[in-house]
Design an enzyme around this catalytic site. Sequence first.
Site, PDB file in Angstrom:
ATOM      1  CD  GLU A 357     -17.515  96.090-129.845  1.00  0.00           C
ATOM      2  OE1 GLU A 357     -17.548  97.199-129.295  1.00  0.00           O
ATOM      3  OE2 GLU A 357     -17.725  95.034-129.213  1.00  0.00           O
ATOM      4  CG  HIS A 388      13.065  88.292-126.076  1.00  0.00           C
ATOM      5  ND1 HIS A 388      14.355  87.964-126.412  1.00  0.00           N
ATOM      6  CD2 HIS A 388      13.099  89.587-125.679  1.00  0.00           C
ATOM      7  CE1 HIS A 388      15.149  89.007-126.197  1.00  0.00           C
ATOM      8  NE2 HIS A 388      14.403  90.014-125.756  1.00  0.00           N
ATOM      9  CE  LYS A 512     -23.378  91.640-126.008  1.00  0.00           C
ATOM     10  NZ  LYS A 512     -23.711  93.049-125.945  1.00  0.00           N
TER      11      LYS A 512
HETATM   12  O1  F6P Z   1     -20.772  93.175-126.497  1.00  0.00           O
HETATM   13  C1  F6P Z   1     -20.083  94.281-126.972  1.00  0.00           C
HETATM   14  C2  F6P Z   1     -20.347  95.501-126.141  1.00  0.00           C
HETATM   15  O2  F6P Z   1     -21.627  95.971-126.409  1.00  0.00           O
HETATM   16  C3  F6P Z   1     -19.325  96.584-126.389  1.00  0.00           C
HETATM   17  O3  F6P Z   1     -19.617  97.376-127.479  1.00  0.00           O
HETATM   18  C4  F6P Z   1     -19.351  97.313-125.111  1.00  0.00           C
HETATM   19  O4  F6P Z   1     -18.219  98.115-124.933  1.00  0.00           O
HETATM   20  C5  F6P Z   1     -19.415  96.165-124.130  1.00  0.00           C
HETATM   21  O5  F6P Z   1     -20.244  95.217-124.760  1.00  0.00           O
HETATM   22  C6  F6P Z   1     -19.966  96.493-122.768  1.00  0.00           C
HETATM   23  O6  F6P Z   1     -21.253  97.004-122.864  1.00  0.00           O
HETATM   24  P1  F6P Z   1     -21.904  97.785-121.670  1.00  0.00           P
HETATM   25  O7  F6P Z   1     -21.067  98.968-121.363  1.00  0.00           O
HETATM   26  O8  F6P Z   1     -23.280  98.145-122.141  1.00  0.00           O
HETATM   27  O9  F6P Z   1     -21.962  96.856-120.487  1.00  0.00           O
END
Ligand code: F6P
Length: 549
Positions: A357, A388, A512
């Site tokens: 990331e 294994h 998202k």
């Molecule tokens: O979608 C990636 C992300 O933004 C990560 O960088 C982060 O750790 C995770 O989602 C969770 O985000 P949050 O802590 O804002 O729920």
Amino acid sequence: MSIRETQAWQALEQQLEGGMRDVHLKTLFQQPSRFETFALEAAGIHLDLSKQRWTPEVRDQLIALAEEARVPEAIQRLLRGERVNQTEDRPALHSALRLPREAKLEVEGVDVVGEVHATLDKMETLVGKLLQGQWRGATGKPITDVVNLGVGGSDLGPLMVTSALADFEPDHAHEVATHFASTMDGSQLADFLGWLNPETTLFILSSKSFGTIDTLSNASTALDWIASRLGGDEKLIKRFHFVGVSTKPDKMSEWGIDPANQLLFWDWVGGRYSLWSAIGLPIAIRVGMDNFRRLLAGAHAMDEHFRTAPLAENLPVQLALIGIWNVNFLDIRSHAVLPYDGRLKHLPGYFQQLEMESNGKSVTNDDAVVDYSTCPVIWGEIGPNGQHAFYQLLHQGTQPVACDFLAPINRYNDVEDVRFRDDLMAQHRLALANCFAQSRVLMLGDDAIKSESTPPSYKRYRGNQPSTTMLFDSLNPATLGALIALYEHKVFVQGVIWNIDSFDQWGVELGKKIATETEEIIATHSGLETLDDSSRGLIEAIWRGQQQA
Ligand code: F6P
């Protein structure tokens, strides 16, 4: 200017063409004192970089590359709290979370250390209440189980550390178990809710943004579960059974988290760098606040090493440089993390987020498309289990893979029962023997063992797979802290050389947004015509299948 145009990069390409591309590790090992040449140590971590396909001359050129990329200046800018996260215009100050109370760091007029320690103190009070059985649920019974609801950095770090440090659970009069649910499909949560007691369960809503649908959907299921079983006022249930950890107090309050149950952290802490903040609450509950502070101190020791050690002796810098050599010059774009300690089973998953990331990027800080590779694919598994499963590919497949072997030097020394201790120490010896044997065979291939006759081709090992071995004195809060900080800083140094922003993650946003729109279409049965043929076909299959069920 692209990093490829620097003098050092070009000198490295010449080294490559001058023989380094094809040289075998067994040839390199004819150089005397190779281990001493490439062994480094700091903060309880011993690094052996001798089984990498490099020479002292290559290493010198890589150091020159780091200097041309102004790594030393970048390290100071990071640790001072300058806005190194360019696209989000903010610092990346996870190192400030582990500064000791007496340290001073003012960033843009704010006393960061004061804020950090005020939150640690609030965390300590909360942890103390839980571990002394003073935190009671809505019906008056002490809390016995804590479920962390979070995903990504709000899950992987605390999950990995609580599991790695399970031996460090202090003896409490009152036991509190910790659990983790991250998946948006509800499968982990549904499993816990099948056997947990709603009267004695506390949920931590762990989310930097407090807007992540995965976590909010788990939170809403958890709330309904308690409310439907205990009845009564939802406000009271939220007060007794929910704690929030976030950078967004308003959103936590809007959800109904009592301000007394809110632990805050700051925008300048990246999600995948946040286990040192209040996101580490499950760790502190599991191993106690003293051990949590030891974890911070171990990471701080690595920060200090990173800040002060010359590039040639600097563990994070050297780890970064060998990664650059492997990816950009030897074209090895697969990197396996192989712990020889079952307690580190979540480490590969944690490093996947930390590295991919952070550095899975293809646009530079100057808004140009990179003309070189960046982050390799990170994967891994507990080493002995991997032996294994996929080591076949490491030994005889067609992919070059760089491996990180990790193991504690000491284990089980304090087991009281002598016979049991001897058995377990023998098992640890076996694990170490396997760790060293595997890296040796990966390095030397057939030459690892003397043989009178040449084996058939299917029994041959070509060797020449590079690896790093990392030993730590023992797996404890301090060494684990140092180990994680080592990788965090390695990632930063590579990001500086690749000229990318290691602290944003724009690549996950579009998915998202599209998922929210798709959910709307699945739920309302309208808007299907806006989608592509494959998505339409899949959604129709879901509708048909669900109707028939
Ligand atoms: O979608 C990636 C992300 O933004 C990560 O960088 C982060 O750790 C995770 O989602 C969770 O985000 P949050 O802590 O804002 O729920």
